[in-house]
Design an enzyme around this catalytic site. Structure first.
Site, PDB file in Angstrom:
ATOM      1  N   GLU A  33      47.707 -37.306 -26.811  1.00  0.00           N
ATOM      2  CA  GLU A  33      47.727 -37.579 -25.371  1.00  0.00           C
ATOM      3  C   GLU A  33      46.479 -36.971 -24.756  1.00  0.00           C
ATOM      4  N   GLY A  40      54.855 -37.193 -21.168  1.00  0.00           N
ATOM      5  CA  GLY A  40      55.995 -37.986 -20.688  1.00  0.00           C
ATOM      6  C   GLY A  40      55.557 -39.347 -20.182  1.00  0.00           C
ATOM      7  N   THR A  42      53.224 -42.363 -17.860  1.00  0.00           N
ATOM      8  CA  THR A  42      52.983 -42.811 -16.488  1.00  0.00           C
ATOM      9  C   THR A  42      54.260 -42.754 -15.648  1.00  0.00           C
ATOM     10  N   CYS A  43      55.353 -43.243 -16.213  1.00  0.00           N
ATOM     11  CA  CYS A  43      56.609 -43.403 -15.470  1.00  0.00           C
ATOM     12  C   CYS A  43      57.051 -42.117 -14.788  1.00  0.00           C
ATOM     13  N   GLY A 176      47.781 -56.358  -1.239  1.00  0.00           N
ATOM     14  CA  GLY A 176      48.604 -56.789  -2.373  1.00  0.00           C
ATOM     15  C   GLY A 176      50.079 -56.701  -2.019  1.00  0.00           C
ATOM     16  N   GLY A 177      50.767 -57.822  -2.147  1.00  0.00           N
ATOM     17  CA  GLY A 177      52.191 -57.859  -1.790  1.00  0.00           C
ATOM     18  C   GLY A 177      53.066 -58.108  -3.000  1.00  0.00           C
ATOM     19  N   GLY A 181      53.008 -52.996  -3.776  1.00  0.00           N
ATOM     20  CA  GLY A 181      52.707 -53.182  -2.359  1.00  0.00           C
ATOM     21  C   GLY A 181      53.968 -53.181  -1.516  1.00  0.00           C
ATOM     22  N   LEU A 182      54.987 -53.929  -1.946  1.00  0.00           N
ATOM     23  CA  LEU A 182      56.196 -54.031  -1.112  1.00  0.00           C
ATOM     24  C   LEU A 182      57.034 -52.756  -1.172  1.00  0.00           C
ATOM     25  N   HIS A 436      87.394 -49.664  -6.127  1.00  0.00           N
ATOM     26  CA  HIS A 436      87.275 -50.055  -4.716  1.00  0.00           C
ATOM     27  C   HIS A 436      87.153 -48.806  -3.852  1.00  0.00           C
TER      28      HIS A 436
HETATM   29  C1  LIG Z   1      53.794 -47.042  -8.690  1.00  0.00           C
HETATM   30  C2  LIG Z   1      54.525 -47.615  -9.873  1.00  0.00           C
HETATM   31  C3  LIG Z   1      55.904 -47.729  -9.827  1.00  0.00           C
HETATM   32  C4  LIG Z   1      56.600 -48.238 -10.918  1.00  0.00           C
HETATM   33  N1  LIG Z   1      57.959 -48.336 -10.829  1.00  0.00           N
HETATM   34  C5  LIG Z   1      58.651 -48.784 -11.897  1.00  0.00           C
HETATM   35  C6  LIG Z   1      60.079 -48.818 -11.845  1.00  0.00           C
HETATM   36  O1  LIG Z   1      60.705 -48.464 -10.853  1.00  0.00           O
HETATM   37  N2  LIG Z   1      60.747 -49.236 -12.951  1.00  0.00           N
HETATM   38  C7  LIG Z   1      60.082 -49.618 -14.090  1.00  0.00           C
HETATM   39  O2  LIG Z   1      60.736 -49.953 -15.082  1.00  0.00           O
HETATM   40  N3  LIG Z   1      58.728 -49.621 -14.152  1.00  0.00           N
HETATM   41  C8  LIG Z   1      58.009 -49.209 -13.082  1.00  0.00           C
HETATM   42  N4  LIG Z   1      56.645 -49.156 -13.161  1.00  0.00           N
HETATM   43  C9  LIG Z   1      55.979 -49.588 -14.411  1.00  0.00           C
HETATM   44  C10 LIG Z   1      56.078 -48.451 -15.459  1.00  0.00           C
HETATM   45  O3  LIG Z   1      55.575 -47.252 -14.907  1.00  0.00           O
HETATM   46  C11 LIG Z   1      55.287 -48.806 -16.715  1.00  0.00           C
HETATM   47  O4  LIG Z   1      55.728 -50.064 -17.187  1.00  0.00           O
HETATM   48  C12 LIG Z   1      55.505 -47.775 -17.811  1.00  0.00           C
HETATM   49  O5  LIG Z   1      55.236 -46.475 -17.360  1.00  0.00           O
HETATM   50  C13 LIG Z   1      54.600 -48.108 -19.012  1.00  0.00           C
HETATM   51  O6  LIG Z   1      54.773 -47.146 -20.010  1.00  0.00           O
HETATM   52  P1  LIG Z   1      54.030 -47.250 -21.405  1.00  0.00           P
HETATM   53  O7  LIG Z   1      55.009 -46.756 -22.411  1.00  0.00           O
HETATM   54  O8  LIG Z   1      53.444 -48.567 -21.627  1.00  0.00           O
HETATM   55  O9  LIG Z   1      52.807 -46.233 -21.318  1.00  0.00           O
HETATM   56  P2  LIG Z   1      52.405 -45.043 -20.289  1.00  0.00           P
HETATM   57  O10 LIG Z   1      53.616 -44.308 -19.806  1.00  0.00           O
HETATM   58  O11 LIG Z   1      51.509 -45.654 -19.323  1.00  0.00           O
HETATM   59  O12 LIG Z   1      51.649 -44.046 -21.259  1.00  0.00           O
HETATM   60  C14 LIG Z   1      50.351 -44.229 -21.698  1.00  0.00           C
HETATM   61  C15 LIG Z   1      49.786 -42.866 -22.038  1.00  0.00           C
HETATM   62  O13 LIG Z   1      48.661 -43.011 -22.893  1.00  0.00           O
HETATM   63  C16 LIG Z   1      47.701 -42.027 -22.545  1.00  0.00           C
HETATM   64  N5  LIG Z   1      46.411 -42.516 -23.079  1.00  0.00           N
HETATM   65  C17 LIG Z   1      45.734 -43.616 -22.703  1.00  0.00           C
HETATM   66  N6  LIG Z   1      44.646 -43.793 -23.461  1.00  0.00           N
HETATM   67  C18 LIG Z   1      44.631 -42.785 -24.359  1.00  0.00           C
HETATM   68  C19 LIG Z   1      43.768 -42.441 -25.427  1.00  0.00           C
HETATM   69  N7  LIG Z   1      42.711 -43.181 -25.743  1.00  0.00           N
HETATM   70  N8  LIG Z   1      44.038 -41.323 -26.147  1.00  0.00           N
HETATM   71  C20 LIG Z   1      45.117 -40.561 -25.835  1.00  0.00           C
HETATM   72  N9  LIG Z   1      45.971 -40.854 -24.851  1.00  0.00           N
HETATM   73  C21 LIG Z   1      45.744 -41.962 -24.121  1.00  0.00           C
HETATM   74  C22 LIG Z   1      47.791 -41.955 -21.034  1.00  0.00           C
HETATM   75  O14 LIG Z   1      47.268 -40.741 -20.525  1.00  0.00           O
HETATM   76  C23 LIG Z   1      49.309 -42.080 -20.821  1.00  0.00           C
HETATM   77  O15 LIG Z   1      49.962 -40.852 -20.783  1.00  0.00           O
HETATM   78  C24 LIG Z   1      55.902 -48.656 -12.087  1.00  0.00           C
HETATM   79  C25 LIG Z   1      54.509 -48.546 -12.139  1.00  0.00           C
HETATM   80  C26 LIG Z   1      53.826 -48.029 -11.048  1.00  0.00           C
HETATM   81  C27 LIG Z   1      52.334 -47.891 -11.123  1.00  0.00           C
HETATM   82  N1  LIG Z   2      60.478 -51.573  -9.464  1.00  0.00           N
HETATM   83  C1  LIG Z   2      59.709 -51.820 -10.499  1.00  0.00           C
HETATM   84  O1  LIG Z   2      60.162 -52.134 -11.580  1.00  0.00           O
HETATM   85  C2  LIG Z   2      58.229 -51.699 -10.336  1.00  0.00           C
HETATM   86  C3  LIG Z   2      57.693 -51.087  -9.226  1.00  0.00           C
HETATM   87  C4  LIG Z   2      56.311 -51.010  -9.099  1.00  0.00           C
HETATM   88  C5  LIG Z   2      55.510 -51.517 -10.108  1.00  0.00           C
HETATM   89  N2  LIG Z   2      56.063 -52.094 -11.183  1.00  0.00           N
HETATM   90  C6  LIG Z   2      55.208 -52.677 -12.245  1.00  0.00           C
HETATM   91  O2  LIG Z   2      53.843 -52.443 -11.937  1.00  0.00           O
HETATM   92  C7  LIG Z   2      53.118 -53.648 -12.089  1.00  0.00           C
HETATM   93  C8  LIG Z   2      51.962 -53.685 -11.139  1.00  0.00           C
HETATM   94  O3  LIG Z   2      52.418 -53.837  -9.780  1.00  0.00           O
HETATM   95  P1  LIG Z   2      51.484 -54.457  -8.655  1.00  0.00           P
HETATM   96  O4  LIG Z   2      52.280 -54.601  -7.423  1.00  0.00           O
HETATM   97  O5  LIG Z   2      50.207 -53.694  -8.610  1.00  0.00           O
HETATM   98  O6  LIG Z   2      51.100 -55.853  -9.278  1.00  0.00           O
HETATM   99  P2  LIG Z   2      51.692 -57.314  -8.998  1.00  0.00           P
HETATM  100  O7  LIG Z   2      51.002 -58.187  -9.967  1.00  0.00           O
HETATM  101  O8  LIG Z   2      53.175 -57.311  -8.936  1.00  0.00           O
HETATM  102  O9  LIG Z   2      51.197 -57.643  -7.514  1.00  0.00           O
HETATM  103  C9  LIG Z   2      49.848 -57.673  -7.143  1.00  0.00           C
HETATM  104  C10 LIG Z   2      49.735 -58.518  -5.897  1.00  0.00           C
HETATM  105  O10 LIG Z   2      48.448 -58.352  -5.330  1.00  0.00           O
HETATM  106  C11 LIG Z   2      47.959 -59.618  -4.929  1.00  0.00           C
HETATM  107  N3  LIG Z   2      46.496 -59.516  -4.911  1.00  0.00           N
HETATM  108  C12 LIG Z   2      45.657 -59.367  -5.969  1.00  0.00           C
HETATM  109  N4  LIG Z   2      44.370 -59.269  -5.552  1.00  0.00           N
HETATM  110  C13 LIG Z   2      44.401 -59.341  -4.192  1.00  0.00           C
HETATM  111  C14 LIG Z   2      43.402 -59.285  -3.183  1.00  0.00           C
HETATM  112  N5  LIG Z   2      42.114 -59.141  -3.494  1.00  0.00           N
HETATM  113  N6  LIG Z   2      43.786 -59.411  -1.885  1.00  0.00           N
HETATM  114  C15 LIG Z   2      45.090 -59.547  -1.560  1.00  0.00           C
HETATM  115  N7  LIG Z   2      46.087 -59.593  -2.487  1.00  0.00           N
HETATM  116  C16 LIG Z   2      45.748 -59.491  -3.777  1.00  0.00           C
HETATM  117  C17 LIG Z   2      48.524 -60.585  -5.959  1.00  0.00           C
HETATM  118  O11 LIG Z   2      48.597 -61.902  -5.462  1.00  0.00           O
HETATM  119  C18 LIG Z   2      49.913 -59.989  -6.182  1.00  0.00           C
HETATM  120  O12 LIG Z   2      50.855 -60.507  -5.258  1.00  0.00           O
HETATM  121  C19 LIG Z   2      54.136 -54.751 -11.858  1.00  0.00           C
HETATM  122  O13 LIG Z   2      53.812 -55.860 -12.653  1.00  0.00           O
HETATM  123  C20 LIG Z   2      55.441 -54.159 -12.264  1.00  0.00           C
HETATM  124  O14 LIG Z   2      55.801 -54.580 -13.550  1.00  0.00           O
HETATM  125  C21 LIG Z   2      57.410 -52.199 -11.321  1.00  0.00           C
END
Ligand SMILES: Cc1cc2nc3c(=O)[nH]c(=O)nc-3n(C[C@H](O)[C@H](O)[C@H](O)COP(=O)(O)OP(=O)(O)OC[C@H]3O[C@@H](n4cnc5c(N)ncnc54)[C@H](O)[C@@H]3O)c2cc1C
Ligand SMILES: NC(=O)c1ccc[n+]([C@@H]2O[C@H](COP(=O)([O-])OP(=O)(O)OC[C@H]3O[C@@H](n4cnc5c(N)ncnc54)[C@H](O)[C@@H]3O)[C@@H](O)[C@H]2O)c1
Length: 448
Positions: A33, A40, A42-43, A176-177, A181-182, A436
């Protein structure tokens, strides 16, 4: 030279789970890592968990109301609570994996060839590791759109840096919506910011069922969020976002601007070309249905595959790889129906086909739309906005799709997924006994 049977790159959901599993089997396993603040993955550090902590705090804050100063104070407390939670989970994750016997290496891994990676340590040291099998779980990174004025602009944030901002922006402009975004629009609206979402497509959440998308948009707008569709963002200056809609120049100014324009597989500078691992044009690692890359002993799991980006998909990729190593048949094609939830107020959760997709597939179905207000528990919760929609196939009685825009829908949708995967007809959900008062008891009416 360090030697391992298994080398896992990335401490994400799949990577850490696989590392623990293989180490517990007694196999010599290393987990590499690059960032100790990502133990742990990104999540738990910068995505799902901190954002849902903010979502919870924001919903609570909205119930208190009060002055802007009080809202700002509660926002600062929410960011502090988020820091506490992520720090706690990071530590727990590290201890859990370390206790399995897996070696955690704090370095950046870069492929040298099909069995070797270079380890680049933060202090500048470099080492090499050799492994029989290599598993890539490096996640995804924010897409930074080619809009002038983003670079070195202190008012522009990504989802990650936004969650570090301890001063509540009075005005927030989101580009981005999609999911991020939402969700952020909903949290910051609840915290008390004036939120504008600027979206490029003409259609609001175009992948969703049209009827539900219209209802979600109306609900968000009525809650005070401004949504601008069909916009082409031209440039950002400070907190001012300049864009055109239908050829007309417009501008929206925020105290902060959030970029929520998608996330792409994190494969840049990983040296995949040295190992002969093939990627798509967007950088996603190409795998077969058992997550095996173009190189037989190298697997890829999670967001880096460029497919669905959810933590539970990354976990399922772990299960698929675990079974592939054991000669079993779990694949990306037999995950069953994949549900998802968008944590708005109220939340939206979906599994299966939209009405438009069901029609396009030539399905004959019955559609039921139940207003959330008809559910006693929703009245108890004082959250009666939204509706629940299901599509039930004629003849078989099987569920084709469910779209739940109501409180507790992210929990409810899991039961519908189970019914769909097990081919349990809708009538069984309609006739089942439920506790319920709960939101799930609405299934008595919804699936009848
Ligand atoms: C704001 C936001 C909200 C989200 N909300 C949800 C949600 O509510 N529910 C949901 O299911 N998903 C959600 N997601 C999506 C979810 O976070 C990801 O799908 C998930 O974390 C991906 O995990 P992963 O196992 O692919 O890798 P990650 O958890 O992304 O792990 C990758 C790891 O690799 C490490 N790494 C990268 N390159 C190297 C390298 N060359 N050498 C060593 N280490 C390296 C990084 O530092 C990182 O720790 C959300 C994403 C975002 C951005
Ligand atoms: N609750 C959840 O499970 C959850 C929550 C957050 C994120 N995520 C994951 O993270 C990923 C990324 O989320 P995200 O919202 O960044 O991506 P997304 O692909 O869902 O949405 C990106 C949006 O930005 C718009 N867009 C792109 N370029 C633009 C521009 N120049 N101007 C205006 N609008 C533009 C696109 O049309 C799209 O609607 C998702 O695919 C999702 O799997 C999951």
């Amino acid at each position: 030279m360090r030697e391992y049977k298994n080398l896992i790159i990335g401490f994400g959901k799949a990577g850490k789970t696989l590392a623990g599993y293989l180490a517990k089997k007694g196999e010599k396993t290393a987990l590499v890592e690059e960032n100790p603040l990502r133990y742990g993955g990104t999540c738990i550090n910068v995505a799902c968990i901190p954002s849902k902590s903010l979502e919870h705090s924001a919903a609570l804050s909205a119930t208190f109301g009060g002055s802007l100063a009080e809202k700002k104070e509660r926002y600062r407390a929410a960011i502090a609570e988020k820091q506490r939670l992520t720090g706690f989970l990071r530590q727990k994750n590290y201890e859990k994996i370390a206790s399995t016997g897996a070696e955690i290496i704090d370095a950046r891994a870069v492929f040298l060839d099909q069995h070797h990676v270079k380890l680049q340590f933060p202090d500048g040291r470099v080492d090499e590791a050799e492994a029989e099998r290599i598993f890539i779980n490096t996640g995804a990174v924010t897409v930074i759109p080619p809009i002038a004025g983003i670079e070195n602009n202190p008012k522009v944030f990504t989802s990650e840096s936004m969650m570090e901002l301890s001063e509540l922006p009075e005005k927030l402009v989101i580009i981005g919506g999609g999911y991020i975004g939402l969700e952020f629009a909903s949290y910051y609206n609840n915290f008390g910011s004036k939120v504008t979402v600027i979206q490029d497509s003409e259609q609001f959440i175009p992948r969703e069922d049209k009827e539900m998308a219209a209802l979600i948009e109306k609900t968000l707008v009525e809650s005070g969020i401004e949504i601008i569709k069909g916009a082409k963002v031209e440039e950002i200056q400070g907190g001012s976002v300049r864009f055109t809609v239908g050829g007309k120049a417009e501008e929206k100014t925020g105290d902060a601007v959030l970029l929520a324009t998608g996330r792409k597989p994190n494969t840049a500078n990983l040296g995949l070309e040295h190992a002969g691992v093939d990627v798509t044009a967007r950088g996603g690692i190409i795998t077969d249905k058992q997550c095996r890359t173009s190189v037989n002993h190298i697997f890829a799991m999670g967001d880096v595959r460029g497919d669905l980006q959810f933590t539970y998909i990354s976990l399922d990729d772990f299960r698929i790889v675990r079974d592939a190593l054991a000669g079993k048949t779990r694949t990306t094609e037999n995950r069953g129906a994949v549900p998802y939830a968008v944590f708005l107020t109220p939340p939206f959760a979906r599994v299966g086909l939209s009405e438009e997709e069901a029609v396009a597939a030539g399905k004959k179905f019955k559609k039921t739309l139940l207003p959330t207000a008809a559910i006693p528990k929703a009245q108890v919760l004082r959250e009666t906005r939204g509706a629940l929609k299901v599509l039930i196939e004629e003849g078989t009685g099987l569920i084709l799709g469910a779209h739940l825009f109501c409180p507790e829908s992210p929990e409810m949708i899991n039961l519908v997924k189970r019914a769909m995967d097990s081919k349990i007809p809708a009538s069984e959900l309609a006739e089942q006994i439920y506790t319920h008062p709960t939101m799930t008891e609405a299934f008595n009416d919804l699936f009848a």
